[in-house]
Design a protein around this motif. Structure first.
Motif, PDB file in Angstrom:
ATOM      1  N   ARG A  27       0.845  -1.179   0.000  1.00  0.00           N
ATOM      2  CA  ARG A  27       0.000   0.000   0.000  1.00  0.00           C
ATOM      3  C   ARG A  27       0.895   1.249   0.000  1.00  0.00           C
ATOM      4  N   LEU A  75       0.969   5.911  -0.375  1.00  0.00           N
ATOM      5  CA  LEU A  75       0.373   7.234  -0.514  1.00  0.00           C
ATOM      6  C   LEU A  75       1.314   8.054  -1.368  1.00  0.00           C
ATOM      7  N   VAL A  84      -3.882   7.055  -3.597  1.00  0.00           N
ATOM      8  CA  VAL A  84      -3.728   5.894  -2.712  1.00  0.00           C
ATOM      9  C   VAL A  84      -3.731   4.662  -3.608  1.00  0.00           C
ATOM     10  N   ASP A 135      -6.939   1.947   2.882  1.00  0.00           N
ATOM     11  CA  ASP A 135      -5.767   2.751   2.542  1.00  0.00           C
ATOM     12  C   ASP A 135      -5.059   3.142   3.841  1.00  0.00           C
TER      13      ASP A 135
END
Length: 292
Positions: free
Chosen positions: A184, A186, A199, A228
């Motif tokens: 994951r 950002l 995201v 997220d």
């Protein structure tokens, strides 16, 4: 001449000898009677013709019609000459249509349409204000090419228990089909000159079939998502607290499913249907999917 000869001559020329014979008189009387009878018959026929004119009147061949102004009888049409009379118009016209069943009037339909439009508008506004992962999902096709302007990854992590970091139906699906791992991240960038947040989740599944199955659930509306980093409290300086309404896309490459959302973070309007956001999310998905 002797007296005896004169007596004989006088005897021959006596008045009795000069009278017509009885036969001659009788013939003459008969001719007169026939003429009178003939005239009477002509008079009778003429009187009958004048008194009762018509087709049935018979005029003898000996009668000469001197009056040319006598009214002529009106001809009577025969049965074969009688033309059929047209049927009344009301018999030829089709029966009047049945009155339509009672239904909503145009005014009612217009009011209903306006109400529906208002509901759809309110739904769209509410949808655009909801969190990115909870917004309506309509995957955009991944676009091969450079990442959006100023694209930079700010934060990343790796998880191996996807069900623990998911919600909704996606959580249940990961419980049945566990992932191998998920990365994951950002990231930030510029879209049409406006600051945006990205995201991304790169999910590796044990097989292509499992990847296709989990992608179908991820793309469903109202099925949840893999959380997220912002949702789990992981952030960076200047990041918003939650993901704004965002454009969504997903792409499968073999056993890997990549999910990306993009939203504006400058306080301006941000929508899941924004074409620029969806196109930028597709570009990032292509970039992330190609990573190892």
């Amino acid at each position: 001449m002797s007296p005896s000869e004169r007596d004989q001559g006088a005897h021959r020329d006596s008045p009795a000898d000069l009278r017509p014979s009885s036969s001659e008189h009788m013939g003459s009387s008969a001719d007169s009677e026939d003429s009178a009878a003939h005239i009477a018959e002509l008079v009778r026929r003429t009187s009958e013709r004048i008194a009762a004119p018509g087709p049935s009147s018979v005029v003898g061949p000996d009668v000469v019609q001197h009056d040319e102004t006598l009214p002529q009888p009106t001809p009577v049409p025969t049965a074969s000459a009688v033309q059929p009379q047209p049927k009344p118009i009301d018999r030829l016209l089709p029966p009047p249509p049945r009155p339509p069943r009672s239904g909503p009037s145009r005014r009612t339909m217009a009011v209903g349409g306006a109400a529906l439009a208002v509901l759809l508008l309110l739904g769209g506004v509410a949808l655009s204000r909801s969190g990115g992962s909870d917004a309506r999902k309509s995957p955009a096709q991944a676009v091969q090419g450079p990442a959006p302007s100023g694209y930079a990854v700010k934060l990343t992590d790796v998880i191996i228990d996807c069900a623990k970091h998911a919600r909704g139906k996606v959580k249940t699906s990961f419980g049945t089909l566990p992932c191998v791992k998920a990365t994951r991240s950002l990231a930030t960038g510029q879209i049409s000159g406006r600051p945006a947040l990205f995201v991304a989740s790169r999910i590796q599944m044990p097989s292509a079939e499992a990847a296709a199955s989990i992608k179908q659930v991820l793309d469903g509306s109202g099925t949840g998502n893999l959380n997220d980093l912002l949702r789990e409290g992981k952030t960076f300086p200047g990041a918003p607290k939650t993901m704004p309404a965002s454009g969504y896309t997903s792409v499968q490459t073999g056993t890997v499913v990549t999910v990306v959302e993009a939203g504006f973070i400058d306080g301006g309007p941000s929508s899941s249907t924004d074409a620029a956001l969806r196109a930028s999310a597709a570009q990032v998905a292509a970039t992330v999917s190609a990573q190892k």
